[in-house]
Design an enzyme around this catalytic site. Structure first.
Site, mmCIF file in Angstrom:
data_model
loop_
_atom_site.group_PDB
_atom_site.id
_atom_site.type_symbol
_atom_site.label_atom_id
_atom_site.label_comp_id
_atom_site.label_asym_id
_atom_site.label_seq_id
_atom_site.Cartn_x
_atom_site.Cartn_y
_atom_site.Cartn_z
ATOM 1 N N GLU A 63 -0.114 -35.473 -2.312
ATOM 2 C CA GLU A 63 -0.705 -35.246 -3.628
ATOM 3 C C GLU A 63 -2.220 -35.068 -3.454
ATOM 4 O O GLU A 63 -2.812 -35.512 -2.478
ATOM 5 C CB GLU A 63 -0.406 -36.406 -4.584
ATOM 6 C CG GLU A 63 -1.012 -37.743 -4.215
ATOM 7 C CD GLU A 63 -0.318 -38.469 -3.067
ATOM 8 O OE1 GLU A 63 -0.977 -39.345 -2.472
ATOM 9 O OE2 GLU A 63 0.844 -38.165 -2.764
ATOM 10 N N ILE A 64 -2.837 -34.402 -4.413
ATOM 11 C CA ILE A 64 -4.280 -34.170 -4.348
ATOM 12 C C ILE A 64 -5.004 -35.498 -4.497
ATOM 13 O O ILE A 64 -4.713 -36.289 -5.394
ATOM 14 C CB ILE A 64 -4.709 -33.173 -5.448
ATOM 15 C CG1 ILE A 64 -4.078 -31.815 -5.169
ATOM 16 C CG2 ILE A 64 -6.221 -33.075 -5.521
ATOM 17 C CD1 ILE A 64 -4.316 -30.794 -6.255
ATOM 18 N N GLU A 97 -11.437 -25.418 15.841
ATOM 19 C CA GLU A 97 -10.453 -24.834 14.920
ATOM 20 C C GLU A 97 -9.094 -25.510 15.078
ATOM 21 O O GLU A 97 -8.414 -25.793 14.083
ATOM 22 C CB GLU A 97 -10.343 -23.326 15.173
ATOM 23 C CG GLU A 97 -9.549 -22.602 14.119
ATOM 24 C CD GLU A 97 -10.144 -22.688 12.728
ATOM 25 O OE1 GLU A 97 -9.407 -23.098 11.796
ATOM 26 O OE2 GLU A 97 -11.320 -22.358 12.548
#
Length: 119
Positions: A79-80, A63
């Protein structure tokens, strides 16, 4: 020696960040506490405790690494981007595989104890 000591401070800072910002880390930590309580209740053997501790450590480590990877991906690719998504998805899958493995370890250890306790 000072650098060595400061390293612990950085590590605890990272744990604090994960605890404050990551719901999944809190869920895994709560699960670890509950499993530890169950382990005390059922008086696990040393070998069983070693498996439980290893499983808990692996899940929490996965995790933490997932969190670090997500933050790094967001930093380098704000940005994506399709590859950024793949990186995040694979890191999350690593946590999933680790958590499933830990759950199987827990079931192997606790189911016989629960069945024995119930009978």
């Amino acid at each position: 020696m000072g650098k060595f000591i400061r390293g612990f401070g950085y590590a605890f800072s990272g744990l604090g960040y994960a605890f404050k910002s990551q719901l999944n880390f809190k869920v895994h930590l709560l699960t670890a506490i509950l499993v530890s309580i169950a382990g005390c209740w059922f008086k696990l053997s040393i070998a069983e405790w070693l498996w439980i501790i290893a499983a808990i450590g692996m899940v929490l480590m996965a995790e933490l690494l997932n969190t670090a990877i997500e933050i790094l991906v967001d930093l380098v690719s704000p940005e994506i981007h399709p590859k950024a998504k793949i990186i995040k998805d694979v890191a999350a899958a690593a946590v999933l595989v680790t958590a499933i493995t830990a759950a199987i370890i827990g079931l192997i250890i606790f189911i016989p104890k629960i069945l024995n306790y119930a009978s």
